[in-house]
Design an enzyme around this catalytic site. Sequence first.
Site, PDB file in Angstrom:
ATOM      1  N   CYS A  60     -25.710 -61.890 -45.875  1.00  0.00           N
ATOM      2  CA  CYS A  60     -25.037 -61.207 -44.768  1.00  0.00           C
ATOM      3  C   CYS A  60     -23.537 -61.109 -44.979  1.00  0.00           C
ATOM      4  O   CYS A  60     -22.907 -60.153 -44.536  1.00  0.00           O
ATOM      5  CB  CYS A  60     -25.338 -61.916 -43.450  1.00  0.00           C
ATOM      6  SG  CYS A  60     -27.047 -61.713 -42.933  1.00  0.00           S
ATOM      7  N   GLU A  61     -22.972 -62.079 -45.652  1.00  0.00           N
ATOM      8  CA  GLU A  61     -21.525 -62.075 -45.864  1.00  0.00           C
ATOM      9  C   GLU A  61     -21.106 -61.149 -47.010  1.00  0.00           C
ATOM     10  O   GLU A  61     -20.132 -60.429 -46.877  1.00  0.00           O
ATOM     11  CB  GLU A  61     -21.027 -63.500 -46.143  1.00  0.00           C
ATOM     12  CG  GLU A  61     -21.116 -64.438 -44.963  1.00  0.00           C
ATOM     13  CD  GLU A  61     -20.153 -64.100 -43.835  1.00  0.00           C
ATOM     14  OE1 GLU A  61     -19.165 -63.365 -44.060  1.00  0.00           O
ATOM     15  OE2 GLU A  61     -20.385 -64.588 -42.716  1.00  0.00           O
ATOM     16  N   SER A  62     -21.826 -61.176 -48.131  1.00  0.00           N
ATOM     17  CA  SER A  62     -21.345 -60.456 -49.317  1.00  0.00           C
ATOM     18  C   SER A  62     -22.428 -59.762 -50.138  1.00  0.00           C
ATOM     19  O   SER A  62     -22.099 -59.137 -51.138  1.00  0.00           O
ATOM     20  CB  SER A  62     -20.627 -61.439 -50.242  1.00  0.00           C
ATOM     21  OG  SER A  62     -21.568 -62.337 -50.818  1.00  0.00           O
ATOM     22  N   TYR A 157     -25.025 -60.382 -36.303  1.00  0.00           N
ATOM     23  CA  TYR A 157     -24.891 -61.219 -37.499  1.00  0.00           C
ATOM     24  C   TYR A 157     -25.913 -62.351 -37.475  1.00  0.00           C
ATOM     25  O   TYR A 157     -26.634 -62.577 -38.451  1.00  0.00           O
ATOM     26  CB  TYR A 157     -23.466 -61.775 -37.583  1.00  0.00           C
ATOM     27  CG  TYR A 157     -23.268 -62.795 -38.669  1.00  0.00           C
ATOM     28  CD1 TYR A 157     -23.022 -62.397 -39.982  1.00  0.00           C
ATOM     29  CD2 TYR A 157     -23.319 -64.159 -38.390  1.00  0.00           C
ATOM     30  CE1 TYR A 157     -22.834 -63.344 -40.976  1.00  0.00           C
ATOM     31  CE2 TYR A 157     -23.122 -65.102 -39.382  1.00  0.00           C
ATOM     32  CZ  TYR A 157     -22.885 -64.683 -40.681  1.00  0.00           C
ATOM     33  OH  TYR A 157     -22.712 -65.620 -41.666  1.00  0.00           O
TER      34      TYR A 157
END
Length: 186
Positions: A60-62, A157
């Site tokens: 989810c972040e990168s 998120y």
Amino acid sequence: MRRFAPWRVRAGLVLLALLAAYAGLVGLRVLYPIDRTERLAGLARQNGIDPALIASVVRCESRFEATAVSSRGAIGLMQITPETGGWIAEQLGVPDFAADSLYDPDVNLRFGSWYLRYLLDRFGDRDDALMAYNAGPSRVEGWLAGVGDVFPETRAYVERVVRGLPVYRLYFAFPWLLRITPSLLI
């Protein structure tokens, strides 16, 4: 008109089913990429965290892109800001911290997984910890105290991270799945 023997029909159907299953696994790998599984598993053990949770946060972040930089200046696989990275370095006793070290996947994963464990301990709830990872601990404390509303992006998120957990648990439970499907990460 030529008729096929029943065994040929069955063999063809089995082959089609296997091809469809393989295509599904490749598709899953596209939607839920993963890399550095041994490192993730080791950090998960070290920090007492489900490795699937770390992997899902990284996705989810990168999307497992080590050189990722957010519009807010968060860096690397787990999108750590230089300020948070400096604080984590102090907590871990890492001397001479430099923000550029957050581009190093090993440093980033070490810091990010430690920070995730810290947030899990601080909030005592996975979803609250994930909200804090996304929006910041002080903001979550305010939300929990009834000050303001949770950002829609933060809710989304948390949902994305939680939705990825079963897939990443599958990867860690059956690592051979990763050996038979190509990694599309560069």
